[in-house]
Design an enzyme around this catalytic site. Structure first.
Site, mmCIF file in Angstrom:
data_model
loop_
_atom_site.group_PDB
_atom_site.id
_atom_site.type_symbol
_atom_site.label_atom_id
_atom_site.label_comp_id
_atom_site.label_asym_id
_atom_site.label_seq_id
_atom_site.Cartn_x
_atom_site.Cartn_y
_atom_site.Cartn_z
ATOM 1 N N ARG A 187 -0.729 45.525 -2.678
ATOM 2 C CA ARG A 187 0.436 44.775 -3.188
ATOM 3 C C ARG A 187 1.545 45.740 -3.594
ATOM 4 O O ARG A 187 1.281 46.801 -4.159
ATOM 5 C CB ARG A 187 0.047 43.930 -4.402
ATOM 6 C CG ARG A 187 -0.940 42.821 -4.104
ATOM 7 C CD ARG A 187 -1.072 41.897 -5.304
ATOM 8 N NE ARG A 187 -2.218 41.014 -5.179
ATOM 9 C CZ ARG A 187 -3.277 41.030 -6.002
ATOM 10 N NH1 ARG A 187 -3.328 41.863 -7.027
ATOM 11 N NH2 ARG A 187 -4.275 40.187 -5.813
ATOM 12 N N GLU A 227 -16.357 42.686 -17.321
ATOM 13 C CA GLU A 227 -15.885 41.305 -17.481
ATOM 14 C C GLU A 227 -17.058 40.321 -17.529
ATOM 15 O O GLU A 227 -17.016 39.327 -18.245
ATOM 16 C CB GLU A 227 -14.941 40.948 -16.325
ATOM 17 C CG GLU A 227 -13.571 41.616 -16.480
ATOM 18 C CD GLU A 227 -12.842 41.825 -15.165
ATOM 19 O OE1 GLU A 227 -13.241 42.731 -14.404
ATOM 20 O OE2 GLU A 227 -11.882 41.098 -14.912
ATOM 21 N N ARG A 232 -9.170 56.891 -3.197
ATOM 22 C CA ARG A 232 -9.924 58.124 -2.892
ATOM 23 C C ARG A 232 -9.443 58.778 -1.604
ATOM 24 O O ARG A 232 -9.307 59.998 -1.529
ATOM 25 C CB ARG A 232 -11.424 57.799 -2.742
ATOM 26 C CG ARG A 232 -12.121 57.627 -4.043
ATOM 27 C CD ARG A 232 -13.464 56.997 -3.840
ATOM 28 N NE ARG A 232 -13.313 55.589 -3.455
ATOM 29 C CZ ARG A 232 -14.245 54.667 -3.628
ATOM 30 N NH1 ARG A 232 -15.390 55.001 -4.154
ATOM 31 N NH2 ARG A 232 -14.046 53.424 -3.275
ATOM 32 N N GLY A 245 -8.924 53.683 -12.732
ATOM 33 C CA GLY A 245 -8.815 54.144 -14.119
ATOM 34 C C GLY A 245 -10.089 54.806 -14.618
ATOM 35 O O GLY A 245 -10.043 55.777 -15.378
ATOM 36 N N HIS A 263 -6.231 39.626 -15.500
ATOM 37 C CA HIS A 263 -7.152 40.661 -16.029
ATOM 38 C C HIS A 263 -7.404 40.508 -17.532
ATOM 39 O O HIS A 263 -7.815 41.456 -18.197
ATOM 40 C CB HIS A 263 -6.614 42.090 -15.782
ATOM 41 C CG HIS A 263 -6.571 42.487 -14.342
ATOM 42 N ND1 HIS A 263 -5.533 43.199 -13.796
ATOM 43 C CD2 HIS A 263 -7.443 42.288 -13.333
ATOM 44 C CE1 HIS A 263 -5.754 43.413 -12.514
ATOM 45 N NE2 HIS A 263 -6.904 42.864 -12.204
ATOM 46 N N ARG A 317 -16.054 32.439 -14.330
ATOM 47 C CA ARG A 317 -14.728 33.066 -14.393
ATOM 48 C C ARG A 317 -13.737 32.128 -13.711
ATOM 49 O O ARG A 317 -13.997 31.646 -12.604
ATOM 50 C CB ARG A 317 -14.740 34.396 -13.658
ATOM 51 C CG ARG A 317 -13.349 34.968 -13.554
ATOM 52 C CD ARG A 317 -13.268 36.065 -12.538
ATOM 53 N NE ARG A 317 -11.917 36.561 -12.460
ATOM 54 C CZ ARG A 317 -11.311 36.904 -11.331
ATOM 55 N NH1 ARG A 317 -11.941 36.783 -10.186
ATOM 56 N NH2 ARG A 317 -10.087 37.354 -11.342
ATOM 57 N N HIS A 340 -5.350 48.729 -16.437
ATOM 58 C CA HIS A 340 -6.491 48.273 -15.627
ATOM 59 C C HIS A 340 -6.137 48.551 -14.168
ATOM 60 O O HIS A 340 -5.341 47.834 -13.560
ATOM 61 C CB HIS A 340 -6.752 46.770 -15.849
ATOM 62 C CG HIS A 340 -7.869 46.234 -15.020
ATOM 63 N ND1 HIS A 340 -9.039 45.740 -15.549
ATOM 64 C CD2 HIS A 340 -8.012 46.145 -13.677
ATOM 65 C CE1 HIS A 340 -9.844 45.382 -14.570
ATOM 66 N NE2 HIS A 340 -9.228 45.597 -13.414
ATOM 67 N N GLY A 357 -7.436 48.858 -10.596
ATOM 68 C CA GLY A 357 -8.414 48.670 -9.526
ATOM 69 C C GLY A 357 -7.641 48.445 -8.248
ATOM 70 O O GLY A 357 -6.489 48.871 -8.130
ATOM 71 N N LYS A 361 -19.795 35.646 -6.575
ATOM 72 C CA LYS A 361 -20.533 36.730 -7.235
ATOM 73 C C LYS A 361 -21.312 36.133 -8.397
ATOM 74 O O LYS A 361 -20.845 35.200 -9.040
ATOM 75 C CB LYS A 361 -19.564 37.775 -7.795
ATOM 76 C CG LYS A 361 -18.928 38.633 -6.747
ATOM 77 C CD LYS A 361 -18.211 39.805 -7.412
ATOM 78 C CE LYS A 361 -17.197 40.386 -6.459
ATOM 79 N NZ LYS A 361 -15.965 40.803 -7.041
ATOM 80 N N ASN A 377 -18.713 33.936 -10.457
ATOM 81 C CA ASN A 377 -17.316 34.245 -10.138
ATOM 82 C C ASN A 377 -17.066 33.858 -8.682
ATOM 83 O O ASN A 377 -17.440 34.582 -7.764
ATOM 84 C CB ASN A 377 -17.079 35.745 -10.357
ATOM 85 C CG ASN A 377 -15.658 36.155 -10.024
ATOM 86 O OD1 ASN A 377 -14.840 35.326 -9.619
ATOM 87 N ND2 ASN A 377 -15.362 37.429 -10.188
ATOM 88 N N GLY A 407 -11.597 50.480 -11.287
ATOM 89 C CA GLY A 407 -12.147 51.480 -10.360
ATOM 90 C C GLY A 407 -11.377 52.785 -10.356
ATOM 91 O O GLY A 407 -11.964 53.875 -10.394
HETATM 92 P P1 AMP Z 1 -11.901 47.822 -8.527
HETATM 93 O O1 AMP Z 1 -10.985 46.856 -7.847
HETATM 94 O O2 AMP Z 1 -11.742 47.885 -10.014
HETATM 95 O O3 AMP Z 1 -13.340 47.663 -8.095
HETATM 96 O O4 AMP Z 1 -11.450 49.272 -8.016
HETATM 97 C C1 AMP Z 1 -11.598 49.612 -6.657
HETATM 98 C C2 AMP Z 1 -10.760 50.831 -6.368
HETATM 99 O O5 AMP Z 1 -11.138 51.936 -7.210
HETATM 100 C C3 AMP Z 1 -10.990 51.371 -4.952
HETATM 101 O O6 AMP Z 1 -10.154 50.742 -4.050
HETATM 102 C C4 AMP Z 1 -10.626 52.818 -5.092
HETATM 103 O O7 AMP Z 1 -9.286 52.967 -4.749
HETATM 104 C C5 AMP Z 1 -10.763 53.134 -6.565
HETATM 105 N N1 AMP Z 1 -11.744 54.200 -6.824
HETATM 106 C C6 AMP Z 1 -13.080 54.093 -6.954
HETATM 107 N N2 AMP Z 1 -13.628 55.321 -7.160
HETATM 108 C C7 AMP Z 1 -12.619 56.227 -7.174
HETATM 109 C C8 AMP Z 1 -12.518 57.648 -7.343
HETATM 110 N N3 AMP Z 1 -13.591 58.390 -7.553
HETATM 111 N N4 AMP Z 1 -11.294 58.193 -7.278
HETATM 112 C C9 AMP Z 1 -10.196 57.440 -7.065
HETATM 113 N N5 AMP Z 1 -10.226 56.118 -6.905
HETATM 114 C C10 AMP Z 1 -11.409 55.498 -6.952
#
Ligand code: AMP
Length: 396
Positions: A238, A382, A282, A330, A177, A88, A205, A207, A17, A10, A328
């Site tokens: 965004r 993915e 978080r 969700g 996605h 990817r 989704h 993240g 990655k 990726n 992340g």
């Molecule tokens: P991703 O882009 O799918 O890797 O998601 C990353 C995002 O997931 C991070 O920026 C966090 O905002 C969120 N995240 C990860 N762990 C938690 C958690 N325990 N509670 C709330 N948000 C989280």
């Protein structure tokens, strides 16, 4: 030694990655990332048998990173396991409706879509060309983020702008996605015993980039991202949906240039812009839990936009068999999931507080009470989907 694994690649604009995955056992033997591929401080990090290692690469672009990766794979006797490579690719435009093996036509097709993803597609092509050089003779495939959404009907993908802009310049909604949606919607259907080909599944989704999708009978019928990933939900940095006249407002009232406004909406908005704290959910949740009103408002805007989109998709599909949370946020945020499900109570969602609290860090499972419309968390994968597609393609 059996050739039983796929090297998944990726490439981002300055990173690469990778993971070596056995699509049958789902086992990942090595994974890692080469970073800072622009400049002269590149390095590659990998995780093998639970141990992390790093190697400095100096001035290495994507090709240097692939050369280094070959060394890492050889040193760890992993080379002989690799039967194929799966890449990817973010944007396949209207040309690519499914994953495909690479040949000259496919490379040309990805080049032709580069204007739709100017940061991503050229980086993917660098990775593909380097792999063709350093892994001669190995079959390679490409798996597109946009392909799953090519089943959207015209009423979902067209913008109400002069039709010639679509016909002559490809100005339409593409969505992203897609690989994640394909994986989690099918996994959720299997977990819940639904007939995938006769189902109505909503997926969120969430993240740092976030979107939602309506998956009817196993096909995407609508999604929130558009021509670019900026459209739709509130994301880490965004804005998501916004009045397009914000561009002229910020230009005429505040003198911002086109590039500056694009930068504000893509990199300084969303959770970060509204909270003025962080793009990480978080941090905002912690502040809200301590009574910070702006943090709570930020979470509420995020959830309100998401709930409205999901409600619209439910109307489009005519029913909801399941709502799936992934990404992340969700997969980990019981706070966001509860907030969204409460806003959607009109559709019969009732949160199971205990199950919701206990579902995080890669755990999948139902988070609603029995008798409720089903909401389920599914950890996305993915890379596994890319490995599976690649294996299926080489098996013919
Ligand atoms: P991703 O882009 O799918 O890797 O998601 C990353 C995002 O997931 C991070 O920026 C966090 O905002 C969120 N995240 C990860 N762990 C938690 C958690 N325990 N509670 C709330 N948000 C989280």
């Amino acid at each position: 030694m059996s050739k039983d694994s796929v090297l998944v690649i990726n490439c981002g604009s300055s990173s690469l990655k990778f993971a070596v995955i056995n699509p049958k056992t789902e086992e990942e033997s090595i994974s890692g990332i080469a970073e800072r591929l622009v400049g002269n401080e590149a390095f590659i990090t990998w995780k093998l048998n639970g141990e992390k290692q790093t190697l400095n690469l100096g001035a290495a672009g994507h090709e240097g990173a692939i050369e280094a990766l070959v060394g890492v794979l050889r040193d760890n006797n992993l080379m002989e396991h690799i039967e194929a490579i799966g890449h990817r690719v973010v944007h396949g435009g209207e040309k690519f409706t499914e994953s495909t093996l690479i040949n000259d036509d496919v490379i040309k097709g990805i080049e032709d879509c580069s204007h739709l993803a100017p940061l991503h597609n050229p980086a993917h092509l660098q990775g593909i060309r380097a792999c063709l050089k350093y892994f001669p003779g190995l079959p390679q495939s490409v798996v597109f983020d946009t392909a799953f959404h090519q089943t959207m009907p015209a009423e979902s993908y067209l913008y109400a702008v002069p039709y010639s802009l679509y016909k002559e310049h490809g100005l339409r909604r593409y969505g992203m996605h897609g690989t994640s949606y394909r994986y989690v919607s099918k996994t959720a259907a299997d977990m819940l015993g639904l007939d995938y080909d006769n189902s109505a599944i909503l997926v969120a989704h969430l993240g740092n980039g976030a979107s939602a999708c309506a998956v009817k009978n196993g096909k995407s019928v609508d999604t929130t991202m558009g021509l670019t990933p900026l459209e739709g939900l509130v994301m880490g940095t965004r804005s998501g949906d916004i009045d397009p006249n914000v561009f002229s407002f910020l230009n005429k009232q505040l003198g911002y240039s086109l590039d500056e406004i694009t930068d504000i909406l893509n990199k300084k908005s969303g959770l970060l812009g509204l909270s003025e704290m962080d793009n990480d959910c978080r941090v905002i949740e912690d502040a809200a839990a301590q009574g910070n009103e702006r943090a709570q408002l930020t979470l509420d805007v995020f959830c309100n936009v998401l709930a409205k989109k999901l409600a619209g998709f439910a109307a489009e599909m005519g029913r909801i068999d399941a709502l799936v949370f992934t990404g992340g946020i969700g997969e980990n945020s019981s706070v966001i999931r509860k907030n969204v499900l409460e806003r959607l109570s009109i559709f019969g969602f009732e949160v199971d507080e205990k199950a919701n609290e206990e579902t995080f860090r890669g755990k999948s499972g139902v988070i609603t009470k029995s008798g409720s419309t089903v909401a389920i968390v599914v950890a996305t994968n993915e890379e596994l989907m890319i490995a599976r597609d690649t294996e299926a393609l080489i098996a013919g």
